[in-house]
Enzyme design. Structure first.
Site, PDB file in Angstrom:
ATOM      1  N   GLY A 160       6.316  -6.302   3.043  1.00 10.63           N
ATOM      2  CA  GLY A 160       6.467  -7.654   2.745  1.00 10.63           C
ATOM      3  C   GLY A 160       6.483  -8.405   1.610  1.00 10.63           C
ATOM      4  O   GLY A 160       6.916  -9.649   1.659  1.00 10.63           O
ATOM      5  N   GLY A 209       1.308  -0.982  -0.064  1.00 11.12           N
ATOM      6  CA  GLY A 209      -0.152  -0.190   0.398  1.00 11.12           C
ATOM      7  C   GLY A 209       1.055   1.375  -0.355  1.00 11.12           C
ATOM      8  O   GLY A 209       0.682   2.137  -0.178  1.00 11.12           O
ATOM      9  N   HIS A 269      -0.898 -13.974   5.989  1.00  5.95           N
ATOM     10  CA  HIS A 269      -1.517 -13.091   5.783  1.00  5.95           C
ATOM     11  C   HIS A 269      -3.011 -12.107   6.986  1.00  5.95           C
ATOM     12  O   HIS A 269      -4.240 -12.650   6.669  1.00  5.95           O
ATOM     13  CB  HIS A 269      -2.492 -13.792   5.072  1.00  5.95           C
ATOM     14  CG  HIS A 269      -1.332 -14.306   3.858  1.00  5.95           C
ATOM     15  ND1 HIS A 269      -1.773 -15.408   3.352  1.00  5.95           N
ATOM     16  CD2 HIS A 269      -0.251 -13.853   3.208  1.00  5.95           C
ATOM     17  CE1 HIS A 269      -0.316 -15.614   2.695  1.00  5.95           C
ATOM     18  NE2 HIS A 269      -0.263 -14.633   2.158  1.00  5.95           N
TER      19      HIS A 269
END
Length: 524
Positions: A85, A15, A458
């Site tokens: 990540g 993001g 996750h």
């Protein structure tokens, strides 16, 4: 009012990196704050025995790319470093099925499947998605399992964020018309999750962040944000004062910056922890639903070690194949490079049961029934060469809630549905069949075997989308209820269970969020 930056982005994962590039393209002055370190290809650990370069444990002076966080209901594996990540994930880029878009708190806000379709395609292009071209021993065994289950048509080579040129050969940027860095062809060494040392993995520092820097975006690594305070107005209309401190030095002065807007992109563990702290002091208008609707993809991670020395399960990309076992579930083959055997120290024979005593008894039964097999697994065989990790995911929904605790961290409680469990019958049955195919024995993480606490890579949610602040933290454009020019753009925004690796979905939704922001108006 003149600010140091137009936007400060907290975190450099999927993001944050999208936000950095798109905002810089729109003419904004951008700063990205990342608590992890910069890593070049040669900096990554050769194996996961190099704990200082692999694990993020600052109190031990370990500044690696992977962090493990243990909660009452879940163990979370996450990434740390410039690129978030993407440095440690297994590269897979699946698009979720229809149920993802029609469930959860965001379902009524838009026709998400239609609206996100072009952004998924853009994300696939930016991340350099390519179909895995080769199957190796672990994948071939999964293909055999698919045949035995009568689901051969549900076996697939996944799209992965890897450059498949000539193995080990460097070429000029193949993705961005020469504007990106040089790349090298994948060697199929299996080392994706300890950090790609061959410049083949399309991590975010090689696409979004690289291009953002070319546009003038600044990246401040080894620092973490500790406060965000609205300037003048309670709702942040005049901007924010952001305080940061070093994440790698024991002593160091705080730095302070001002910005018109703030983008929270530190991942669920970073964003939710920080926002929960800020809600108690500088951002009291944050929704009371903050920390709720945490999802885990209903996962299990079970290792299977073969005793067949002719097999090499470490060869391939981190995840080179997957099998859709039913409409709600799928199974993936995960591998580490040869020599990365650290996990065996934290694995015990697979054991299921309703309580810890039952699991312990079942575990000791396995030891006593197959003592020679487990002796070879732990002391004779190369763990990573002989072991594959079976990642089982379901789109069936259940949620947790994270709350702040007295120690400045977070604790978990069950929010809705049943609590996450490592004891999923479908997963156990598939593991047994796969073990028979490769002639192996299953093991799992110690907390799964003893306490029944599942692991996940996750974790999602906690600042979900909704129609108003009584039901969520952000609106459909990722804007935080109660504050101006404040967004959440990371896994915390995911408002339903995708049932697959969420990296592509985070990227696509981030692309959509940034598309809603207008270009910066030039001063006359």
């Amino acid at each position: 009012m003149q600010h140091d930056f137009d936007y400060i982005i907290i975190g450099s994962g999927f993001g944050g990196s999208v936000s950095a590039l798109r905002l810089s393209e729109k003419g904004y002055k951008v700063l990205v704050v990342e608590k992890g370190k910069w890593y070049k290809a040669t900096d990554f650990a050769k194996t996961n025995w190099k704990l200082r370069k692999w694990l993020w444990m600052p109190h031990l002076r370990f500044f690696g790319i992977m962090k493990m966080s243990i909660f009452k209901h879940i163990v979370v594996i996450s990434g740390t470093g410039v690129g978030g990540g993407s440095l440690v994930y297994a590269n897979t880029l699946p698009i979720p099925k229809t149920n993802f878009y029609k469930s959860g708190s965001w379902s009524q806000l838009a026709d998400w499947e239609t609206e996100l379709k072009p952004f998924y395609q853009l994300a696939l292009k930016m991340l350099g998605a390519a179909r895995n071209p080769k199957l190796f021993d672990g994948d071939i065994a999964l293909q055999t399992l698919a045949k035995e289950l009568g689901r051969e048509d549900q076996f697939e080579h996944p799209d992965v964020a890897v450059f498949f040129g000539k193995e080990g050969q460097e070429v000029k940027d193949p993705y961005f018309e020469g504007k990106g860095p040089d790349r090298s062809g994948c060697t199929f060494c299996g080392g994706c999750m300890t950090g790609c040392r061959h410049n083949a993995k399309n991590t975010l520092d090689k696409n979004y962040l690289y291009l953002a820097q070319n546009n003038g975006a600044e990246i401040l690594a080894e620092n973490e944000v500790v406060d965000v305070v609205p300037i003048d107005n309670n709702d942040g209309a005049s901007g924010y004062k952001i305080s940061v401190k070093s994440s790698t030095k024991v002593f160091g002065k705080k730095k302070h910056f001002t910005a018109k807007g703030v983008v929270f992109s530190g991942g669920v563990l970073g964003t939710i922890k920080l926002l929960l702290q800020l809600k108690q002091k500088s951002l009291p208008l944050l929704s009371d639903t903050l920390g709720d609707n945490i999802r885990t993809n209903n996962e299990t991670l079970i290792s299977v070690s073969t005793l067949d020395k002719s097999k090499n399960l470490s060869k391939g990309v981190a995840i080179g194949s997957m099998l859709h076992t039913d409409e709600n579930s799928h199974l993936e083959i995960v591998r580490y490079a040869e020599g990365s055997g650290f996990w065996k120290l934290l694995h015990l024979p697979l054991s299921n049961g309703k309580n810890s005593l039952t699991r312990l008894l079942n575990m000791f039964k396995q030891f006593f029934r197959f003592p020679l097999s487990y002796f070879k697994i732990y002391f004779r065989n190369s763990w990573s060469k002989s072991t594959t990790v079976l990642l089982f995911m379901q789109s069936i929904d259940s949620t947790l809630k994270f709350k702040g605790n007295w120690f400045g961290g977070m604790s978990s409680t069950v929010s809705s549905g049943v609590k996450p469990s490592a004891d999923i019958p479908a997963s156990i049955a598939l593991t047994k069949k796969y073990s028979e195919i490769i002639g192996g024995k299953p093991t799992s993480f110690v907390l799964e075997s003893i306490a029944g606490i599942p692991s996940t890579a996750h974790v999602l949610g906690g600042a979900v989308m909704a129609e108003d602040s009584s039901k969520g933290v952000i609106n459909k454009n990722n804007e935080v209820f109660g504050y101006k020019n404040m967004l959440v753009v990371d896994g915390a925004m995911i408002s339903a269970n995708p049932g697959v690796n969420p990296s592509l979905s985070i990227t696509a939704i981030a692309e959509r969020a940034m598309a809603q922001i207008k270009n910066k108006q030039k001063d006359n």
